[in-house]
Structures are given as structure tokens and as C-alpha cells.
Design a protein around this motif. Sequence first.
Motif, PDB file in Angstrom:
ATOM      1  N   LYS A 126       0.846  -1.192   0.000  1.00  0.00           N
ATOM      2  CA  LYS A 126       0.000   0.000   0.000  1.00  0.00           C
ATOM      3  C   LYS A 126       0.884   1.246   0.000  1.00  0.00           C
ATOM      4  CE  LYS A 126      -3.944   1.794   2.656  1.00  0.00           C
ATOM      5  NZ  LYS A 126      -4.775   1.564   3.878  1.00  0.00           N
ATOM      6  N   ILE A 127       0.520   2.241  -0.798  1.00  0.00           N
ATOM      7  CA  ILE A 127       1.275   3.497  -0.832  1.00  0.00           C
ATOM      8  C   ILE A 127       0.525   4.527   0.015  1.00  0.00           C
ATOM      9  CG2 ILE A 127       2.167   5.363  -2.273  1.00  0.00           C
ATOM     10  CD1 ILE A 127       2.474   3.363  -4.532  1.00  0.00           C
ATOM     11  N   LEU A 128       1.170   4.988   1.067  1.00  0.00           N
ATOM     12  CA  LEU A 128       0.553   5.905   2.021  1.00  0.00           C
ATOM     13  C   LEU A 128       1.093   7.313   1.872  1.00  0.00           C
ATOM     14  CD1 LEU A 128       0.953   3.681   5.207  1.00  0.00           C
ATOM     15  CD2 LEU A 128      -1.136   3.928   3.848  1.00  0.00           C
ATOM     16  N   LYS A 129       0.281   8.283   2.237  1.00  0.00           N
ATOM     17  CA  LYS A 129       0.770   9.644   2.420  1.00  0.00           C
ATOM     18  C   LYS A 129       1.240   9.779   3.866  1.00  0.00           C
ATOM     19  CE  LYS A 129      -2.712  11.328  -0.793  1.00  0.00           C
ATOM     20  NZ  LYS A 129      -4.026  11.962  -0.882  1.00  0.00           N
ATOM     21  N   VAL A 130       2.101  10.746   4.107  1.00  0.00           N
ATOM     22  CA  VAL A 130       2.610  10.949   5.467  1.00  0.00           C
ATOM     23  C   VAL A 130       1.454  11.209   6.431  1.00  0.00           C
ATOM     24  CG1 VAL A 130       4.090  12.375   6.924  1.00  0.00           C
ATOM     25  CG2 VAL A 130       4.797  11.861   4.585  1.00  0.00           C
ATOM     26  N   GLU A 131       0.448  11.947   5.964  1.00  0.00           N
ATOM     27  CA  GLU A 131      -0.696  12.250   6.825  1.00  0.00           C
ATOM     28  C   GLU A 131      -1.388  10.976   7.310  1.00  0.00           C
ATOM     29  OE1 GLU A 131      -0.066  13.651   3.974  1.00  0.00           O
ATOM     30  OE2 GLU A 131      -0.265  15.832   4.115  1.00  0.00           O
ATOM     31  N   GLU A 132      -1.430   9.956   6.459  1.00  0.00           N
ATOM     32  CA  GLU A 132      -2.084   8.704   6.852  1.00  0.00           C
ATOM     33  C   GLU A 132      -1.314   7.998   7.960  1.00  0.00           C
ATOM     34  OE1 GLU A 132      -4.317   6.723   3.211  1.00  0.00           O
ATOM     35  OE2 GLU A 132      -2.387   7.526   2.526  1.00  0.00           O
ATOM     36  N   LEU A 133       0.009   8.118   7.945  1.00  0.00           N
ATOM     37  CA  LEU A 133       0.807   7.582   9.052  1.00  0.00           C
ATOM     38  C   LEU A 133       0.507   8.331  10.345  1.00  0.00           C
ATOM     39  CD1 LEU A 133       4.505   6.842   7.978  1.00  0.00           C
ATOM     40  CD2 LEU A 133       2.646   5.241   8.374  1.00  0.00           C
ATOM     41  N   ILE A 134       0.415   9.643  10.212  1.00  0.00           N
ATOM     42  CA  ILE A 134       0.138  10.490  11.385  1.00  0.00           C
ATOM     43  C   ILE A 134      -1.219  10.140  11.981  1.00  0.00           C
ATOM     44  CG2 ILE A 134      -0.296  12.865  12.137  1.00  0.00           C
ATOM     45  CD1 ILE A 134       1.792  13.728   9.997  1.00  0.00           C
ATOM     46  N   PHE A 135      -2.233   9.996  11.128  1.00  0.00           N
ATOM     47  CA  PHE A 135      -3.573   9.626  11.602  1.00  0.00           C
ATOM     48  C   PHE A 135      -3.540   8.260  12.285  1.00  0.00           C
ATOM     49  CE2 PHE A 135      -5.361  12.296   7.899  1.00  0.00           C
ATOM     50  CZ  PHE A 135      -5.346  13.434   8.683  1.00  0.00           C
ATOM     51  N   ALA A 136      -2.782   7.318  11.721  1.00  0.00           N
ATOM     52  CA  ALA A 136      -2.710   5.967  12.282  1.00  0.00           C
ATOM     53  C   ALA A 136      -2.110   5.974  13.678  1.00  0.00           C
ATOM     54  CB  ALA A 136      -1.900   5.058  11.366  1.00  0.00           C
ATOM     55  N   CYS A 137      -1.281   6.967  13.967  1.00  0.00           N
ATOM     56  CA  CYS A 137      -0.633   7.087  15.284  1.00  0.00           C
ATOM     57  C   CYS A 137      -1.402   8.006  16.235  1.00  0.00           C
ATOM     58  CB  CYS A 137       0.797   7.604  15.121  1.00  0.00           C
ATOM     59  SG  CYS A 137       1.865   6.508  14.163  1.00  0.00           S
ATOM     60  N   ASP A 138      -2.583   8.478  15.789  1.00  0.00           N
ATOM     61  CA  ASP A 138      -3.419   9.385  16.600  1.00  0.00           C
ATOM     62  C   ASP A 138      -2.650  10.631  17.041  1.00  0.00           C
ATOM     63  OD1 ASP A 138      -5.668   7.706  16.502  1.00  0.00           O
ATOM     64  OD2 ASP A 138      -4.912   6.512  18.167  1.00  0.00           O
ATOM     65  N   MET A 139      -1.880  11.190  16.117  1.00  0.00           N
ATOM     66  CA  MET A 139      -1.063  12.363  16.451  1.00  0.00           C
ATOM     67  C   MET A 139      -1.444  13.582  15.613  1.00  0.00           C
ATOM     68  SD  MET A 139       2.671  10.572  17.092  1.00  0.00           S
ATOM     69  CE  MET A 139       3.335  11.987  17.956  1.00  0.00           C
ATOM     70  N   GLU A 140      -2.715  13.650  15.191  1.00  0.00           N
ATOM     71  CA  GLU A 140      -3.155  14.764  14.354  1.00  0.00           C
ATOM     72  C   GLU A 140      -2.896  16.117  14.993  1.00  0.00           C
ATOM     73  OE1 GLU A 140      -6.540  11.659  13.785  1.00  0.00           O
ATOM     74  OE2 GLU A 140      -4.900  12.059  15.179  1.00  0.00           O
ATOM     75  N   SER A 141      -3.149  16.220  16.287  1.00  0.00           N
ATOM     76  CA  SER A 141      -3.004  17.521  16.954  1.00  0.00           C
ATOM     77  C   SER A 141      -1.552  17.979  16.987  1.00  0.00           C
ATOM     78  CB  SER A 141      -3.556  17.451  18.379  1.00  0.00           C
ATOM     79  OG  SER A 141      -2.868  16.469  19.137  1.00  0.00           O
ATOM     80  N   ASP A 142      -0.598  17.042  16.981  1.00  0.00           N
ATOM     81  CA  ASP A 142       0.823  17.404  16.988  1.00  0.00           C
ATOM     82  C   ASP A 142       1.263  18.017  15.667  1.00  0.00           C
ATOM     83  OD1 ASP A 142       2.425  15.772  19.461  1.00  0.00           O
ATOM     84  OD2 ASP A 142       0.444  15.046  18.940  1.00  0.00           O
ATOM     85  N   PHE A 143       0.464  17.792  14.614  1.00  0.00           N
ATOM     86  CA  PHE A 143       0.832  18.268  13.279  1.00  0.00           C
ATOM     87  C   PHE A 143      -0.223  19.218  12.694  1.00  0.00           C
ATOM     88  CE2 PHE A 143       3.173  14.424  13.991  1.00  0.00           C
ATOM     89  CZ  PHE A 143       4.388  14.619  13.362  1.00  0.00           C
ATOM     90  N   ASN A 144      -1.103  19.705  13.579  1.00  0.00           N
ATOM     91  CA  ASN A 144      -2.166  20.625  13.151  1.00  0.00           C
ATOM     92  C   ASN A 144      -3.020  20.036  12.026  1.00  0.00           C
ATOM     93  OD1 ASN A 144      -1.869  22.919  14.856  1.00  0.00           O
ATOM     94  ND2 ASN A 144       0.001  23.441  13.749  1.00  0.00           N
ATOM     95  N   LEU A 145      -3.289  18.737  12.114  1.00  0.00           N
ATOM     96  CA  LEU A 145      -4.107  18.083  11.087  1.00  0.00           C
ATOM     97  C   LEU A 145      -5.526  17.811  11.564  1.00  0.00           C
ATOM     98  CD1 LEU A 145      -1.547  15.526   9.593  1.00  0.00           C
ATOM     99  CD2 LEU A 145      -2.371  17.646   8.566  1.00  0.00           C
ATOM    100  N   ASN A 146      -5.810  18.139  12.823  1.00  0.00           N
ATOM    101  CA  ASN A 146      -7.177  17.955  13.308  1.00  0.00           C
ATOM    102  C   ASN A 146      -7.995  19.196  12.957  1.00  0.00           C
ATOM    103  OD1 ASN A 146      -5.526  19.365  15.074  1.00  0.00           O
ATOM    104  ND2 ASN A 146      -6.715  18.820  16.887  1.00  0.00           N
ATOM    105  N   PHE A 147      -8.205  19.364  11.644  1.00  0.00           N
ATOM    106  CA  PHE A 147      -8.866  20.569  11.143  1.00  0.00           C
ATOM    107  C   PHE A 147     -10.384  20.449  11.239  1.00  0.00           C
ATOM    108  CE2 PHE A 147      -8.188  17.724   7.546  1.00  0.00           C
ATOM    109  CZ  PHE A 147      -9.432  17.704   6.922  1.00  0.00           C
ATOM    110  N   ILE A 148     -11.037  21.600  11.163  1.00  0.00           N
ATOM    111  CA  ILE A 148     -12.496  21.665  11.165  1.00  0.00           C
ATOM    112  C   ILE A 148     -12.949  22.122   9.792  1.00  0.00           C
ATOM    113  CG2 ILE A 148     -14.501  22.821  12.168  1.00  0.00           C
ATOM    114  CD1 ILE A 148     -12.787  23.245  14.713  1.00  0.00           C
ATOM    115  N   GLU A 149     -13.867  21.381   9.181  1.00  0.00           N
ATOM    116  CA  GLU A 149     -14.418  21.811   7.895  1.00  0.00           C
ATOM    117  C   GLU A 149     -15.348  23.001   8.124  1.00  0.00           C
ATOM    118  OE1 GLU A 149     -17.430  20.026   4.593  1.00  0.00           O
ATOM    119  OE2 GLU A 149     -15.803  18.684   5.206  1.00  0.00           O
TER     120      GLU A 149
END
Length: 285
Positions: A126-149
Amino acid sequence: MNNFSLFLDYGAVVKIRMEYKDDLYNFCKLLVKLGFMREELNWFLFSFKIFDMDFKNDKEKYMNCIKRASKDELLNMLEEYYTDNYFWHIVEINIGMKTRVCIEYQKYKGFSFGKESDYLLNEDIKILKVEELIFACDMESDFNLNFIETTFKKELEEKDEELADELDYFCDFYDWRLARFPNGLYGVYDIQCEEFSNYFNDTKEDSGTLRQAMERVFDRMVDYFVDEEDIFGLVAEGSIDYVREKINTFINLAKQYELYGEYGIKTLNELLEECEEENKKVEKK
């Protein structure tokens, strides 16, 4: 098995794109934050000269600096000294291109990389984006990826309703969504590509101010109308009122909010004149 476990078991690789300058940085930052695979990580940081330090060409001193650093010290070094220049130099030498590459991890072998096209041929990987690794580790808030639509109508003031409606209508049509991050910045998320549309403020950034997000969407909205719509076909079939209203709306909003630039506004005015001339020919028929 989540995506990070797949990566560790060589069931997935991580795609690094040169045009997204945060890809490699965030990959390194994630591994440092997780705090394991330290020996392999040290070698990765050392081999690709990720830290642009005065003594990086003194291999022993450079490696010792990395090995002795604590997790917090490595994070500080990333923030202060990070560079991807040597990484992409090595990638280009080895695979003949430096626009994108996939990083793999194998136990007892460590990190290596290869062409994305080669991994696409392997259905088991499987080819992943870096963001998908971050999500898998539950670290969205550390990378400002827990955005609000959100929407421009929610973010702009009531007096800006006409502009907000035009931007939100185009986002719905174009499968874009406005996103607000915890740090106060905004991004434009491309639903079909499942990634953020970059190029904020003339740089290849994934996020920017609300003003920059507004400029990003407005520019694409007008460019799409000018380049993709069959404008003169619409005039020929009698839809001059629609064309005239659309172009005038763009011109008025561009002037009011200082969008699209003087040359862009001039181009729109010239396009409107051409449409009016074409309409005169249609009416004479």
C-alpha cells in the motif's frame, strides 16, 4: 492492522513529494516523536544530512551529535536545522528523478527508497501519504491536522456575503472544502485528491491565512470560468446575460477586495468587451 503497522511490516510504503515541503519534514518529526527505531532513525537522519549544521561533513562528529541527542533535542534540531537538499540529491542520483519517492522500512535492513511506479506494480504493498501515518498514530493535533471543515460564509463577515456565496458555490462545484486548523490557519482540501491544495501566497504551502485561502479559491474560480467554460459558445446560444453577469461579478469583487491583480481585472474587462462584440454579431443573424 493499521497503516503504521503495515509500514513497519513492509506492507506499506510512504510517499514523499518534493513539491510538498512538509512531507519529509513531518515524516522525520513523526519518527522522532514516536521515540522508537532510534538506531535506524539515526542512520536515516545521518545518511541524508537532514540537519544543515556546520560540521555535517565531519561524519563522526555529525553522527555523534545525532546519537547523543534526546528526543526533545532532535525535535529542536529539526526545527532549526532541517534541510531536504541532500535527500533529493541522493534520490535523483539513484532513481533519476526528484519529484517524488517512496520510503520503505524493513526490519534488520532499515529505511530505503524507490520509485513510486515500481511499488504500484506490487498489489501487496500500500502506498501511504505521510498524513495517513500520522492519523494511524493518533497524532493529528501534533501536526495541526485535526482541522475543522468550514465555509467562507461562516468565516467572513456578514457584509462579505456576496463574496462568500461565490467562493462557497465554487468550492461545492469543484469538490474543494475550506478547512480551519487549530493554529488559526486555513487550508483548501481537495476531496477527489484527498489532500490539501497547496500554493498559498506564491509558495507551495498547504495552509495560510483566511485572506490567502480566499485568494486561492477566487483565482481558481475565475481561471476556471475563463479557461474551461465555453464562453463564446454560451454567447452564441443567447446566454449573454449570464456571461455578462458572471464577468461583472468577478470584476466588482476583484476591485472591492483587491483580488486577481490589475492585469487580471484588465483581462476580464477585455473578455467582456469581446463577448459584447460577439453578441452583436449573434443579434444581427
